[in-house]
Scaffold this motif. Structure first.
Motif, PDB file in Angstrom:
ATOM      1  N   UNK A 144     -52.221 -49.743  32.189  1.00  0.00           N
ATOM      2  CA  UNK A 144     -52.843 -49.464  30.895  1.00  0.00           C
ATOM      3  C   UNK A 144     -53.446 -48.072  30.820  1.00  0.00           C
ATOM      4  N   UNK A 145     -53.612 -47.430  31.969  1.00  0.00           N
ATOM      5  CA  UNK A 145     -54.177 -46.074  31.959  1.00  0.00           C
ATOM      6  C   UNK A 145     -53.447 -45.205  32.973  1.00  0.00           C
ATOM      7  N   UNK A 146     -52.139 -45.025  32.738  1.00  0.00           N
ATOM      8  CA  UNK A 146     -51.339 -44.193  33.644  1.00  0.00           C
ATOM      9  C   UNK A 146     -51.882 -42.771  33.642  1.00  0.00           C
ATOM     10  N   UNK A 147     -51.853 -42.162  34.811  1.00  0.00           N
ATOM     11  CA  UNK A 147     -52.355 -40.802  34.918  1.00  0.00           C
ATOM     12  C   UNK A 147     -51.414 -39.838  34.219  1.00  0.00           C
ATOM     13  N   UNK A 148     -51.981 -38.908  33.469  1.00  0.00           N
ATOM     14  CA  UNK A 148     -51.179 -37.922  32.758  1.00  0.00           C
ATOM     15  C   UNK A 148     -50.774 -36.791  33.700  1.00  0.00           C
ATOM     16  N   UNK A 149     -49.782 -36.017  33.263  1.00  0.00           N
ATOM     17  CA  UNK A 149     -49.382 -34.856  34.036  1.00  0.00           C
ATOM     18  C   UNK A 149     -47.986 -35.016  34.608  1.00  0.00           C
ATOM     19  N   UNK A 150     -47.265 -33.899  34.633  1.00  0.00           N
ATOM     20  CA  UNK A 150     -45.895 -33.910  35.132  1.00  0.00           C
ATOM     21  C   UNK A 150     -45.848 -34.202  36.623  1.00  0.00           C
ATOM     22  N   UNK A 151     -46.829 -33.700  37.386  1.00  0.00           N
ATOM     23  CA  UNK A 151     -46.826 -33.895  38.825  1.00  0.00           C
ATOM     24  C   UNK A 151     -46.935 -35.379  39.194  1.00  0.00           C
ATOM     25  N   UNK A 152     -47.583 -36.145  38.337  1.00  0.00           N
ATOM     26  CA  UNK A 152     -47.752 -37.571  38.609  1.00  0.00           C
ATOM     27  C   UNK A 152     -46.430 -38.326  38.511  1.00  0.00           C
ATOM     28  N   UNK A 153     -45.542 -37.876  37.636  1.00  0.00           N
ATOM     29  CA  UNK A 153     -44.275 -38.587  37.424  1.00  0.00           C
ATOM     30  C   UNK A 153     -43.165 -38.112  38.344  1.00  0.00           C
ATOM     31  N   UNK A 154     -43.319 -36.948  38.981  1.00  0.00           N
ATOM     32  CA  UNK A 154     -42.244 -36.388  39.795  1.00  0.00           C
ATOM     33  C   UNK A 154     -41.819 -37.322  40.922  1.00  0.00           C
ATOM     34  N   UNK A 155     -42.749 -37.929  41.705  1.00  0.00           N
ATOM     35  CA  UNK A 155     -42.298 -38.841  42.771  1.00  0.00           C
ATOM     36  C   UNK A 155     -41.448 -39.993  42.257  1.00  0.00           C
ATOM     37  N   UNK A 156     -41.786 -40.505  41.068  1.00  0.00           N
ATOM     38  CA  UNK A 156     -41.005 -41.602  40.498  1.00  0.00           C
ATOM     39  C   UNK A 156     -39.588 -41.151  40.163  1.00  0.00           C
ATOM     40  N   UNK A 157     -39.440 -39.967  39.613  1.00  0.00           N
ATOM     41  CA  UNK A 157     -38.115 -39.474  39.255  1.00  0.00           C
ATOM     42  C   UNK A 157     -37.298 -39.115  40.496  1.00  0.00           C
ATOM     43  N   UNK A 158     -37.954 -38.639  41.526  1.00  0.00           N
ATOM     44  CA  UNK A 158     -37.250 -38.332  42.774  1.00  0.00           C
ATOM     45  C   UNK A 158     -36.699 -39.601  43.411  1.00  0.00           C
ATOM     46  N   UNK A 159     -37.519 -40.642  43.488  1.00  0.00           N
ATOM     47  CA  UNK A 159     -37.058 -41.892  44.087  1.00  0.00           C
ATOM     48  C   UNK A 159     -35.951 -42.542  43.264  1.00  0.00           C
ATOM     49  N   UNK A 160     -35.915 -42.287  41.969  1.00  0.00           N
ATOM     50  CA  UNK A 160     -34.862 -42.847  41.117  1.00  0.00           C
ATOM     51  C   UNK A 160     -33.542 -42.115  41.295  1.00  0.00           C
ATOM     52  N   UNK A 161     -33.589 -40.789  41.344  1.00  0.00           N
ATOM     53  CA  UNK A 161     -32.361 -40.004  41.362  1.00  0.00           C
ATOM     54  C   UNK A 161     -31.903 -39.607  42.759  1.00  0.00           C
ATOM     55  N   UNK A 162     -32.668 -39.917  43.804  1.00  0.00           N
ATOM     56  CA  UNK A 162     -32.251 -39.562  45.168  1.00  0.00           C
ATOM     57  C   UNK A 162     -30.931 -40.216  45.556  1.00  0.00           C
ATOM     58  N   UNK A 163     -30.756 -41.545  45.382  1.00  0.00           N
ATOM     59  CA  UNK A 163     -29.455 -42.130  45.751  1.00  0.00           C
ATOM     60  C   UNK A 163     -28.310 -41.643  44.869  1.00  0.00           C
ATOM     61  N   UNK A 164     -28.589 -41.394  43.602  1.00  0.00           N
ATOM     62  CA  UNK A 164     -27.543 -40.888  42.704  1.00  0.00           C
ATOM     63  C   UNK A 164     -27.060 -39.512  43.163  1.00  0.00           C
ATOM     64  N   UNK A 165     -27.998 -38.619  43.482  1.00  0.00           N
ATOM     65  CA  UNK A 165     -27.625 -37.287  43.952  1.00  0.00           C
ATOM     66  C   UNK A 165     -26.935 -37.353  45.304  1.00  0.00           C
ATOM     67  N   UNK A 166     -27.311 -38.315  46.136  1.00  0.00           N
ATOM     68  CA  UNK A 166     -26.655 -38.479  47.433  1.00  0.00           C
ATOM     69  C   UNK A 166     -25.166 -38.779  47.253  1.00  0.00           C
ATOM     70  N   UNK A 167     -24.854 -39.679  46.333  1.00  0.00           N
ATOM     71  CA  UNK A 167     -23.444 -40.023  46.082  1.00  0.00           C
ATOM     72  C   UNK A 167     -22.706 -38.830  45.486  1.00  0.00           C
ATOM     73  N   UNK A 168     -23.317 -38.145  44.533  1.00  0.00           N
ATOM     74  CA  UNK A 168     -22.655 -37.017  43.879  1.00  0.00           C
ATOM     75  C   UNK A 168     -22.350 -35.883  44.855  1.00  0.00           C
ATOM     76  N   UNK A 169     -23.200 -35.696  45.856  1.00  0.00           N
ATOM     77  CA  UNK A 169     -23.046 -34.555  46.765  1.00  0.00           C
ATOM     78  C   UNK A 169     -22.286 -34.925  48.036  1.00  0.00           C
TER      79      UNK A 169
END
Length: 421
Positions: free
Chosen positions: A185-210
């Motif tokens: 209900x009170x997620x922390x604001x800021x781009x730096x806060x969301x970066x780990x989530x996006x990295x963990x989401x796209x890490x396997x996708x980038x692994x397959x692509x590369x």
């Protein structure tokens, strides 16, 4: 409602402006597109993996047993895609059918926790299974390379399960925990806060692509060397088999790039917009339009990846589904009785062909000169790569041990001549 980390970000009442921009643009139309695409993919994916009624195979269509690990991996990838599509259908249907539930997510400090629970739960379900599909696709590339190198066996499937499901669950939970800190209900604001989530989401996708294209290229080179090393020559049949393996790998990577490259493009554009002070500025109009276009492309192609993967793996298997286990047992019994009857003279051509096939298999069991490493024949290593080829595998298997099959050819000729007389 597709496989995007923006789905989890949407669950925060104080979400960023770029997420709000794409999520709130034509939500009904976008949800309908996701439901349609996911439904088609789910139906045809299930149809593709169901057992089919196949007639008796001719000698030229005989396919030897395939290594269990690679066959299971392809099946598991399809199951993960099907479960991911099911999550997209449920989430999109609730979004369209219960708009009050969606509006409850937008209210900060809302006493009703069910909107957030559904939002987070459905988003994690979709991310988990599509992420697992990425990891399994990577394991498939590793497995086919190890099979050719004689370093893989049936037992490796256990290791693949530990790697894929362990990493998929770990990265999914870790990314979501970082995103929703200190609370949903009170997620922390800021781009730096969301970066780990996006990295963990796209890490396997980038692994397959590369990494996967490199592994597939090395596998093709190893197969070519293996084919040339059998008799010291590169025959027409072996060249054809090598080409079929290249085409198979190319189709797998083509489907992956088409279905998931829009995610990378869209996320890059949204990150760029997120770093701007005003995403509605006139000079950002083209970027906003491109982000919306790729967003809708994702809504179509992400769910369709399941069905397109089955086409890349196995080709079109048809509508002739055989749902009866008893029927398949009867076919097996009929096949055995038919081969015995053919020896008796009812169909001499087919009879000699079936006997020739049995002699080939017996000779392979007696000699075993091509068995190395963990005991896997070279013909099995190649047949798993040429799955879907109905014309070349038996020719390659026969040419594997030419010095042992000369007497078999003579037996086949004598069987054929005796049957005709």
């Amino acid at each position: 409602m597709m496989a995007s980390p923006r789905l989890e970000t949407f669950c925060c009442p104080n979400r960023d402006a770029s997420t709000e921009f794409v999520i709130t643009f034509q939500p009904l139309f976008f949800g309908a597109i996701c439901i349609g695409s996911a439904s088609l993919s789910l139906i045809f994916s299930i149809l593709q993996i169901l057992p089919k009624r196949r007639g008796y195979r001719r000698l030229g269509q005989y396919t030897p047993p395939k290594p269990a690990s690679s066959s299971r991996i392809l099946f598991i990838i399809s199951i993960c895609d099907i479960l991911g599509c099911a999550g997209i259908i449920v989430r999109s249907s609730i979004w369209l059918g219960l708009p009050n539930l969606v509006r409850g997510i937008n209210v900060a400090n809302n006493s009703d926790v069910w909107p957030e629970v559904f939002c987070v739960g459905s988003a994690m379900w979709i991310q988990l299974f599509f992420s697992a599909s990425f990891w399994w696709t990577f394991c498939y590339a590793v497995d086919v390379f190890l099979v050719v190198k004689r370093s893989a066996g049936i037992s490796t499937i256990i290791l693949y399960h530990m790697i894929t499901w362990g990493l998929a669950v770990l990265l999914c939970v870790e990314g979501v925990a970082m995103l929703y800190y200190p609370s949903i209900s009170s997620c922390e604001n800021g781009l730096q806060h969301a970066i780990p989530h996006y990295i963990t989401t796209y890490a396997p996708l980038m692994l397959v692509l590369i990494v996967n294209p490199t592994l597939f290229a090395r596998t093709v080179s190893a197969v070519t060397a293996l084919l040339k090393g059998r008799q010291g020559i590169y025959t027409k049949n072996e060249r054809r088999l090598g080409t079929e393996i290249k085409i198979r790998f190319f189709k797998i990577m083509l489907v992956f790039f088409i279905c998931w490259l829009p995610n990378i493009i869209n996320e890059s554009l949204l990150f760029y917009l997120e770093m701007q002070t005003d995403i509605k500025a006139s000079d950002l109009k083209n970027i906003r339009n491109t982000a919306l276009i790729t967003w809708f492309i994702m809504g179509i192609l992400n769910p369709m990846s399941g069905f397109l993967n089955t086409l890349a793996f196995n080709g079109w298997t048809g509508f002739d589904v055989d749902c009866s286990l008893q029927r398949r047992r009867e076919l097996a019994c009929d096949s055995a009785s038919t081969s015995v009857a053919n020896v008796g003279g009812h169909n001499p051509i087919v009879g000699s062909t079936l006997l020739y096939q049995s002699h080939v298999q017996e000779a392979k069991n007696r000699t075993g000169k091509n068995i190395k490493g963990n005991g896997q024949p070279a013909s099995d290593a190649i047949s798993v790569l040429s799955e879907g080829s109905e014309s070349s595998t038996i020719e390659i298997n026969i040419s594997t041990e030419p010095q042992d099959y000369e007497d078999i050819d003579a037996d086949a000729e004598s069987l054929g001549s005796s049957a005709r007389h």
